[in-house]
Design an enzyme around this catalytic site. Structure first.
Site, PDB file in Angstrom:
ATOM      1  N   ASP A 109       6.041  23.563 -11.434  1.00  0.00           N
ATOM      2  CA  ASP A 109       5.237  24.762 -11.692  1.00  0.00           C
ATOM      3  C   ASP A 109       5.475  25.766 -10.563  1.00  0.00           C
ATOM      4  O   ASP A 109       6.576  25.865 -10.038  1.00  0.00           O
ATOM      5  CB  ASP A 109       3.765  24.373 -11.838  1.00  0.00           C
ATOM      6  CG  ASP A 109       3.017  25.274 -12.812  1.00  0.00           C
ATOM      7  OD1 ASP A 109       3.168  26.505 -12.724  1.00  0.00           O
ATOM      8  OD2 ASP A 109       2.264  24.748 -13.657  1.00  0.00           O
TER       9      ASP A 109
ATOM     10  N   ARG B 125       3.378  36.579 -23.067  1.00  0.00           N
ATOM     11  CA  ARG B 125       2.822  37.252 -21.897  1.00  0.00           C
ATOM     12  C   ARG B 125       3.734  36.977 -20.709  1.00  0.00           C
ATOM     13  O   ARG B 125       4.616  36.114 -20.766  1.00  0.00           O
ATOM     14  CB  ARG B 125       1.408  36.753 -21.579  1.00  0.00           C
ATOM     15  CG  ARG B 125       1.315  35.269 -21.250  1.00  0.00           C
ATOM     16  CD  ARG B 125      -0.032  34.931 -20.620  1.00  0.00           C
ATOM     17  NE  ARG B 125      -0.277  33.496 -20.524  1.00  0.00           N
ATOM     18  CZ  ARG B 125       0.219  32.700 -19.592  1.00  0.00           C
ATOM     19  NH1 ARG B 125       1.027  33.194 -18.655  1.00  0.00           N
ATOM     20  NH2 ARG B 125      -0.064  31.405 -19.583  1.00  0.00           N
TER      21      ARG B 125
END
Length: 294
Positions: free
Chosen positions: A205, A103
């Site tokens: 992140d 994804r």
């Protein structure tokens, strides 16, 4: 190390909260809960609501014409959210190699309103470096601009748009790169290591650049935000009440409020705060992200 007072957004608990974005036109925050297939909104009246998506979205950004653009399981989509709770999606582009088990993940617009997002293999334990970075603009979805990524993350741009940042948050990488960025064509070049979180804490992140040109990254697994100067020097750390911060961005009328999403860690000492979304005032001003212009 700096402590910051955080405001928890009531009634929100995400399994994997990600991709917060400030929509200046709507005066609202948006973010996603990836496995729940939800997109959330917090409006100016501090009211929250969510919409159910047909598939997982890794990232969203406001569009200049209204609505959102999203990187999802099967491609990049135009997403319209309606007051009655319904959602309309339209496929904008799908990479040929976006296979089963993959994804889109982290995404953000550049200063010119092009939307960028990268793909990943969802089972991180497999450590498949098949993720690639794509650009969406007036020519549609690009060919891959960066390849060989395990867990693409950390997209942001310098205030003048001439430096692009990208990270790989996989435990086997933990790197943030800087690229020279051609603002006319949207082309990155001259890739080099900007920060190696193996020399600090956590995994890099989601991230955002502030008005001073400093790069803020969510140090996943370390429960903090780290700010690096444009030269790559760590100059600030803000501890957070959850273990796995996932992405941050600036917004609000004065662009001095930061929103931070998080991921449920499953650890007992993280049970109270893990998965929450918080607002804080880090003492610096952010930059307004361009709405997707295409």
């Amino acid at each position: 190390m700096t402590a910051a007072s955080v405001e928890r957004i009531d009634g929100v608990r995400c399994t994997t909260g990600e991709s917060p974005a400030w929509d200046a036109a709507a005066k609202a925050w948006y973010w996603v809960d990836i496995p729940a297939k939800r997109v959330w909104r917090l409006d100016a009246a501090s009211k929250t609501r969510f919409w159910e998506l047909p598939e997982m979205a890794g990232c969203v950004a406001p569009r200049a014409r209204g609505g959102l653009i999203a990187g999802m399981e099967t491609g990049m989509y135009d997403v319209d959210l309606f007051d009655n709770g319904t959602v309309a999606t339209a496929l904008l582009g799908k990479p040929a190699d976006l296979g089963a088990g993959m994804r889109f993940n982290d995404g953000r617009t550049d200063r010119q309103g092009r939307f960028w997002s990268g793909t990943m293999f969802m089972d991180m334990s497999a450590a498949k470096d098949i993720g690639k970075l794509y650009r969406y603009d007036g020519h549609g979805l690009s060919q891959p601009l960066v390849s060989g990524l395990l867990t693409q993350n950390g997209l942001s741009w310098s205030p003048d748009g001439k430096t692009m940042y990208l990270s790989d948050s996989h435990p086997q990488s933990r790197l943030v790169w800087a690229f020279d960025y051609d603002v006319a064509t949207g082309t990155p070049s001259n890739r080099r290591v900007f920060a190696n979180l193996a020399e600090h804490v956590g995994r890099p992140d989601g991230a955002v650049v502030d008005a001073d040109g400093c790069y803020w990254t969510c140090a996943n697994d370390a429960g903090c935000l780290l700010r690096f100067t444009p030269s790559g020097k760590l100059d600030r750390r803000i501890d957070l009440p959850f273990a796995k911060p996932s992405m941050c961005t600036f917004g609000g009328a004065d662009l001095r409020t930061m929103i931070v999403t998080s991921i449920v860690s499953g650890k007992p000492d993280d049970a109270e705060w893990g998965g929450s979304v918080v607002l804080l005032r880090p003492g610096v001003q952010g930059l307004a992200d361009a709405a997707c212009a295409f």
